[in-house]
Enzyme design. Structure first.
Site, PDB file in Angstrom:
ATOM      1  NE  ARG A  59       7.751  64.855  41.991  1.00  0.00           N
ATOM      2  CZ  ARG A  59       8.732  66.154  42.350  1.00  0.00           C
ATOM      3  NH1 ARG A  59       8.270  67.257  43.163  1.00  0.00           N
ATOM      4  NH2 ARG A  59       9.427  65.839  41.929  1.00  0.00           N
ATOM      5  CE1 TYR A 112     -10.416  57.035  58.148  1.00  0.00           C
ATOM      6  CE2 TYR A 112      -8.825  59.099  57.649  1.00  0.00           C
ATOM      7  CZ  TYR A 112      -8.995  57.725  57.659  1.00  0.00           C
ATOM      8  OH  TYR A 112      -9.023  56.603  57.009  1.00  0.00           O
ATOM      9  CG  ASP A 184     -12.121  66.734  56.975  1.00  0.00           C
ATOM     10  OD1 ASP A 184     -13.296  66.137  55.836  1.00  0.00           O
ATOM     11  OD2 ASP A 184     -11.393  65.453  57.571  1.00  0.00           O
ATOM     12  CE  LYS A 209     -13.927  57.671  52.434  1.00  0.00           C
ATOM     13  NZ  LYS A 209     -12.255  59.178  53.308  1.00  0.00           N
TER      14      LYS A 209
HETATM   15  C1  LIG Z   1     -13.466  62.983  58.135  1.00  0.00           C
HETATM   16  C2  LIG Z   1     -12.520  62.316  56.909  1.00  0.00           C
HETATM   17  N1  LIG Z   1     -11.373  62.736  56.410  1.00  0.00           N
HETATM   18  C3  LIG Z   1     -10.261  62.360  55.886  1.00  0.00           C
HETATM   19  C4  LIG Z   1     -10.278  61.276  55.657  1.00  0.00           C
HETATM   20  C5  LIG Z   1      -9.167  60.554  54.540  1.00  0.00           C
HETATM   21  O1  LIG Z   1      -8.991  60.202  53.592  1.00  0.00           O
HETATM   22  P1  LIG Z   1      -8.476  59.680  51.949  1.00  0.00           P
HETATM   23  O2  LIG Z   1      -9.422  58.104  53.331  1.00  0.00           O
HETATM   24  O3  LIG Z   1      -9.097  59.631  50.992  1.00  0.00           O
HETATM   25  O4  LIG Z   1      -6.495  59.662  52.725  1.00  0.00           O
HETATM   26  C6  LIG Z   1     -11.408  60.694  55.641  1.00  0.00           C
HETATM   27  C7  LIG Z   1     -11.875  58.541  54.985  1.00  0.00           C
HETATM   28  O5  LIG Z   1     -12.186  58.087  56.208  1.00  0.00           O
HETATM   29  C8  LIG Z   1     -12.359  61.222  56.439  1.00  0.00           C
HETATM   30  O6  LIG Z   1     -13.268  60.065  56.513  1.00  0.00           O
END
Ligand SMILES: Cc1ncc(COP(=O)(O)O)c(C=O)c1O
Length: 391
Positions: A59, A112, A184, A209
């Site tokens: 962890r 998101y 992000d 992704k």
């Molecule tokens: C732009 C973006 N940020 C964060 C996330 C969250 O990621 P996770 O699904 O790996 O928790 C996503 C998920 O689709 C995303 O598209």
């Protein structure tokens, strides 16, 4: 080794790893362990007291995390990186590390859906309030800043409407008021865009992704200064959203081909966007690589490639959306993006389902919107599938 690693693909393959000193294995072993033994009790106490670099308990850290953290930090031009159990864990960890009760955030509405839920539903319970504004206009940011504003949080391109935020201009306004900027970078990837070089303070990734790229891992990453990543590490250890050795190993394997995959996906994304822009059944294509994108000039300045994700609005409205999504064959009808296979989804029915209607409207998330993630398949096959589904 560091001296000869100049190019992106060399970094992706070699950074953070070397043949295993015991066996010579050219790929890193999977350290599938929860805990690490010390030779003596005294050495363990010394280690803890001095907070030496090393491994104690998974962890808190694991060699498979270190490999991936070194690669992502190098890619983003960051001092340090921390990998965590998901993109959402990365967003939450970074925000809790930067902000506390009484603090204010600024973000845009077309983030998101999971991030929207965190900002809109959960963080207010911890005393952190978010203003959702149009971040395509840096002047709007100036007006939204308050004495309590700690952070501007943005996605560029945004999910799902592919709007851009001018990272350098936003960092200028924010830093003038002592406010930090978190980007992000999931959609663009560090192959196409490097937010820290443009003035951002920290970068977030859903490693699920493009970074992994094979739809077989959930992971997240935060990159930034050593000081900020130490603060994130402390939060992540306390919240417990750690990654695991095998998923870190898979993420490291996926990262090795990130440059090749993104290069191909940039080409496929552009070809699909151009094809759909000329199709009578398509009313609008949202893709930063098209000259018709309202921020194409910014995309040219800020991005090296325009990525694999685009959204379209269909001329026939929502009933056309159902027919189109039911007819695709090569595309998977699935949420997620950035993987080797092409995926397609209707944001209002899936990822952005729980975003309240007024915020959907603000973010341009309408029922006729379809989000497409273009994979690495042969472009002729991708286009003929779209053609038969739209016919
Ligand atoms: C732009 C973006 N940020 C964060 C996330 C969250 O990621 P996770 O699904 O790996 O928790 C996503 C998920 O689709 C995303 O598209």
């Amino acid at each position: 080794m560091a001296d000869v690693l100049k190019g992106l693909n060399s970094l992706l393959v070699h950074e953070g790893e070397a043949p295993d000193p015991i066996t010579g294995s050219v790929t890193p072993p999977i350290y599938q362990t929860s805990t690490f033994a010390f030779p003596t009790n005294e050495s363990m106490a010394d280690f803890m007291n001095e907070q030496k670099a090393g491994y104690i308990y998974t962890r808190l850290g694991n060699p498979n995390f270190s490999v991936v953290e070194a690669k992502i930090a190098a890619l983003e031009g960051a001092e340090k990186c921390l990998v965590v159990s998901s993109g959402m864990a990365a967003v939450a960890t970074a925000l809790v590390a930067f902000c506390g009760s009484g603090d204010h955030l600024v973000a845009h509405a077309d983030v998101y859906g999971g991030t929207f839920g965190l900002l809109h539903d959960l963080l207010p319970r911890l005393g952190i309030e978010t203003s959702f504004i149009d971040l395509t206009d840096p002047a709007a940011l100036k007006a939204a800043l308050r004495p309590t504003t700690r952070t501007v949080y943005l996605e560029t391109p945004s999910n799902p409407t592919l709007r851009l935020a001018d990272i350098a201009a936003i960092a200028d306004v924010a830093h003038g008021q002592g406010v930090t900027v978190i980007v992000d970078n999931t959609f663009a990837t560090p192959v196409n865009q490097r937010p820290l070089a443009l003035g951002a303070d920290a970068v977030i990734h859903s490693g699920t992704k493009h970074l992994n790229g094979h739809s077989d891992v959930i992971a997240g990453a935060i990159a930034g200064s050593a000081e900020f990543i130490a603060a994130c590490s402390d939060v992540a250890r306390k919240l417990g959203g750690t990654l695991n050795a095998f998923d870190a190993w898979l993420l490291g394997r996926g990262l090795k081909t990130l440059g090749l995959r993104v290069q191909r996906q940039n080409e496929n994304g552009q070809a699909v966007a151009e094809y759909l822009a000329g199709h009578a059944a398509v009313a609008e294509v949202l893709y930063p690589g098209l000259p018709t994108h309202p921020q194409h000039a910014l995309a040219q300045r800020q991005m090296k490639g325009y990525g694999s994700v685009l959204s379209i609005r269909l001329a026939g409205g929502t009933s056309a959306v159902d027919r189109f999504l039911d007819r695709v064959q090569l595309f998977g009808r699935a949420v997620s993006l950035g993987s080797v296979e092409s995926l397609i989804t209707q944001p209002v029915a899936a990822v952005h389902r729980f975003v309240p209607p007024e915020f959907q409207a603000m973010g341009g998330i309408t029922p006729d919107l379809v989000r497409i993630s273009v994979g690495i398949e042969d472009i002729d096959d991708i286009l003929s599938d779209l053609q038969q589904a739209l016919a």
